[in-house]
Design a protein around this motif. Structure first.
Motif, PDB file in Angstrom:
ATOM      1  N   TYR A  39       0.834  -1.209   0.000  1.00 49.88           N
ATOM      2  CA  TYR A  39       0.000   0.000   0.000  1.00 49.88           C
ATOM      3  C   TYR A  39       0.869   1.259   0.000  1.00 49.88           C
ATOM      4  CZ  TYR A  39      -2.501   3.864   2.161  1.00 49.88           C
ATOM      5  OH  TYR A  39      -2.986   5.121   2.459  1.00 49.88           O
ATOM      6  N   ILE A  40       1.864   1.291   0.872  1.00 51.32           N
ATOM      7  CA  ILE A  40       2.728   2.469   0.939  1.00 51.32           C
ATOM      8  C   ILE A  40       3.493   2.636  -0.370  1.00 51.32           C
ATOM      9  CG2 ILE A  40       4.770   3.470   2.037  1.00 51.32           C
ATOM     10  CD1 ILE A  40       3.727   2.555   4.676  1.00 51.32           C
ATOM     11  N   ASN A  41       4.047   1.552  -0.890  1.00 54.33           N
ATOM     12  CA  ASN A  41       4.793   1.642  -2.152  1.00 54.33           C
ATOM     13  C   ASN A  41       3.908   2.112  -3.302  1.00 54.33           C
ATOM     14  OD1 ASN A  41       7.362   0.983  -1.184  1.00 54.33           O
ATOM     15  ND2 ASN A  41       6.939  -1.206  -1.321  1.00 54.33           N
ATOM     16  N   GLN A  42       2.671   1.641  -3.366  1.00 57.05           N
ATOM     17  CA  GLN A  42       1.742   2.089  -4.410  1.00 57.05           C
ATOM     18  C   GLN A  42       1.395   3.563  -4.234  1.00 57.05           C
ATOM     19  OE1 GLN A  42      -1.666  -0.529  -4.396  1.00 57.05           O
ATOM     20  NE2 GLN A  42      -0.420  -2.328  -4.855  1.00 57.05           N
ATOM     21  N   THR A  43       1.243   3.993  -3.001  1.00 52.81           N
ATOM     22  CA  THR A  43       0.906   5.388  -2.729  1.00 52.81           C
ATOM     23  C   THR A  43       2.060   6.309  -3.105  1.00 52.81           C
ATOM     24  OG1 THR A  43      -0.572   4.732  -0.936  1.00 52.81           O
ATOM     25  CG2 THR A  43       0.157   7.017  -0.947  1.00 52.81           C
ATOM     26  N   ILE A  44       3.271   5.977  -2.694  1.00 46.75           N
ATOM     27  CA  ILE A  44       4.398   6.862  -2.993  1.00 46.75           C
ATOM     28  C   ILE A  44       4.781   6.824  -4.474  1.00 46.75           C
ATOM     29  CG2 ILE A  44       5.286   6.862  -0.641  1.00 46.75           C
ATOM     30  CD1 ILE A  44       7.477   4.954  -1.508  1.00 46.75           C
ATOM     31  N   ALA A  45       4.400   5.770  -5.166  1.00 40.86           N
ATOM     32  CA  ALA A  45       4.669   5.706  -6.611  1.00 40.86           C
ATOM     33  C   ALA A  45       3.913   6.806  -7.348  1.00 40.86           C
ATOM     34  CB  ALA A  45       4.286   4.339  -7.163  1.00 40.86           C
ATOM     35  N   LYS A  46       2.834   7.284  -6.772  1.00 37.19           N
ATOM     36  CA  LYS A  46       2.018   8.335  -7.382  1.00 37.19           C
ATOM     37  C   LYS A  46       2.533   9.730  -7.057  1.00 37.19           C
ATOM     38  CE  LYS A  46      -2.015   5.412  -6.719  1.00 37.19           C
ATOM     39  NZ  LYS A  46      -3.270   5.254  -5.973  1.00 37.19           N
ATOM     40  N   LEU A  47       3.518   9.824  -6.177  1.00 34.83           N
ATOM     41  CA  LEU A  47       4.013  11.122  -5.717  1.00 34.83           C
ATOM     42  C   LEU A  47       5.346  11.460  -6.371  1.00 34.83           C
ATOM     43  CD1 LEU A  47       3.293  10.626  -1.904  1.00 34.83           C
ATOM     44  CD2 LEU A  47       1.873  11.839  -3.575  1.00 34.83           C
ATOM     45  N   ASP A  48       5.600  12.748  -6.501  1.00 36.53           N
ATOM     46  CA  ASP A  48       6.893  13.210  -6.986  1.00 36.53           C
ATOM     47  C   ASP A  48       7.868  13.227  -5.818  1.00 36.53           C
ATOM     48  OD1 ASP A  48       5.953  13.662  -9.561  1.00 36.53           O
ATOM     49  OD2 ASP A  48       5.346  15.723  -9.101  1.00 36.53           O
ATOM     50  N   GLY A  49       9.101  12.966  -6.109  1.00 35.57           N
ATOM     51  CA  GLY A  49      10.127  13.015  -5.081  1.00 35.57           C
ATOM     52  C   GLY A  49      10.835  11.682  -4.933  1.00 35.57           C
ATOM     53  N   GLU A  50      11.880  11.711  -4.112  1.00 30.65           N
ATOM     54  CA  GLU A  50      12.642  10.488  -3.874  1.00 30.65           C
ATOM     55  C   GLU A  50      11.802   9.521  -3.052  1.00 30.65           C
ATOM     56  OE1 GLU A  50      16.714  10.924  -2.630  1.00 30.65           O
ATOM     57  OE2 GLU A  50      16.722  12.981  -3.400  1.00 30.65           O
ATOM     58  N   LYS A  51      11.822   8.275  -3.439  1.00 29.54           N
ATOM     59  CA  LYS A  51      10.937   7.280  -2.836  1.00 29.54           C
ATOM     60  C   LYS A  51      11.314   6.912  -1.402  1.00 29.54           C
ATOM     61  CE  LYS A  51       8.700   7.400  -6.613  1.00 29.54           C
ATOM     62  NZ  LYS A  51       7.730   8.466  -6.730  1.00 29.54           N
ATOM     63  N   GLU A  52      12.604   6.789  -1.111  1.00 31.83           N
ATOM     64  CA  GLU A  52      13.006   6.382   0.238  1.00 31.83           C
ATOM     65  C   GLU A  52      12.583   7.390   1.311  1.00 31.83           C
ATOM     66  OE1 GLU A  52      16.877   4.948   2.816  1.00 31.83           O
ATOM     67  OE2 GLU A  52      17.033   5.062   0.643  1.00 31.83           O
ATOM     68  N   PRO A  53      12.823   8.690   1.115  1.00 35.21           N
ATOM     69  CA  PRO A  53      12.349   9.647   2.124  1.00 35.21           C
ATOM     70  C   PRO A  53      10.825   9.654   2.263  1.00 35.21           C
ATOM     71  CG  PRO A  53      14.007  10.679   0.730  1.00 35.21           C
ATOM     72  CD  PRO A  53      13.684   9.343   0.124  1.00 35.21           C
ATOM     73  N   LEU A  54      10.123   9.469   1.155  1.00 31.43           N
ATOM     74  CA  LEU A  54       8.659   9.408   1.218  1.00 31.43           C
ATOM     75  C   LEU A  54       8.209   8.172   1.990  1.00 31.43           C
ATOM     76  CD1 LEU A  54       7.747  10.516  -2.407  1.00 31.43           C
ATOM     77  CD2 LEU A  54       7.322  11.799  -0.294  1.00 31.43           C
ATOM     78  N   PHE A  55       8.845   7.040   1.736  1.00 35.05           N
ATOM     79  CA  PHE A  55       8.527   5.807   2.460  1.00 35.05           C
ATOM     80  C   PHE A  55       8.738   6.025   3.957  1.00 35.05           C
ATOM     81  CE2 PHE A  55       9.468   1.673   4.298  1.00 35.05           C
ATOM     82  CZ  PHE A  55       8.468   0.870   3.763  1.00 35.05           C
ATOM     83  N   ASN A  56       9.877   6.610   4.314  1.00 35.08           N
ATOM     84  CA  ASN A  56      10.182   6.853   5.721  1.00 35.08           C
ATOM     85  C   ASN A  56       9.175   7.805   6.366  1.00 35.08           C
ATOM     86  OD1 ASN A  56      12.407   5.152   5.652  1.00 35.08           O
ATOM     87  ND2 ASN A  56      13.813   6.794   5.112  1.00 35.08           N
ATOM     88  N   LEU A  57       8.732   8.797   5.620  1.00 32.70           N
ATOM     89  CA  LEU A  57       7.735   9.733   6.136  1.00 32.70           C
ATOM     90  C   LEU A  57       6.424   9.006   6.452  1.00 32.70           C
ATOM     91  CD1 LEU A  57       6.854  12.640   6.755  1.00 32.70           C
ATOM     92  CD2 LEU A  57       6.198  12.836   4.355  1.00 32.70           C
ATOM     93  N   PHE A  58       5.975   8.158   5.549  1.00 34.44           N
ATOM     94  CA  PHE A  58       4.753   7.386   5.791  1.00 34.44           C
ATOM     95  C   PHE A  58       4.910   6.470   7.000  1.00 34.44           C
ATOM     96  CE2 PHE A  58       3.320   8.820   1.705  1.00 34.44           C
ATOM     97  CZ  PHE A  58       1.938   8.736   1.763  1.00 34.44           C
TER      98      PHE A  58
END
Length: 74
Positions: A39-58
């Motif tokens: 779920y998190i990976n699918q959600t961050i795939a839709k967002l702009d930006g680096e994926k690792e920091p977005l994953f960590n934020l979630f």
């Protein structure tokens, strides 16, 4: 407020991921964890930006209720 806050498996999963541990492994299943990570990976795939920091934020957002409840009962 924290005493009555319901924690869900995703909250415990996030806390274990955040701490790189398994302190709450009894609160969720392997399938729960896989679905949550997907779920998190699918959600961050839709967002702009680096994926690792977005994953960590979630992860931090989902883990926060566990941290708050644990700190309140400590």
């Amino acid at each position: 407020i924290y005493n009555d806050f319901k924690l869900w498996p995703v909250n415990y999963i996030a806390m274990d991921i955040l701490e790189d541990g398994a302190n709450f492994v009894n609160e969720y299943t392997k399938e729960d964890k896989e679905k949550f990570i997907d779920y998190i990976n699918q959600t961050i795939a839709k967002l702009d930006g680096e994926k690792e920091p977005l994953f960590n934020l979630f992860i931090k957002m989902y883990a926060a209720p566990v941290k708050n409840k644990v700190l309140q009962t400590a």
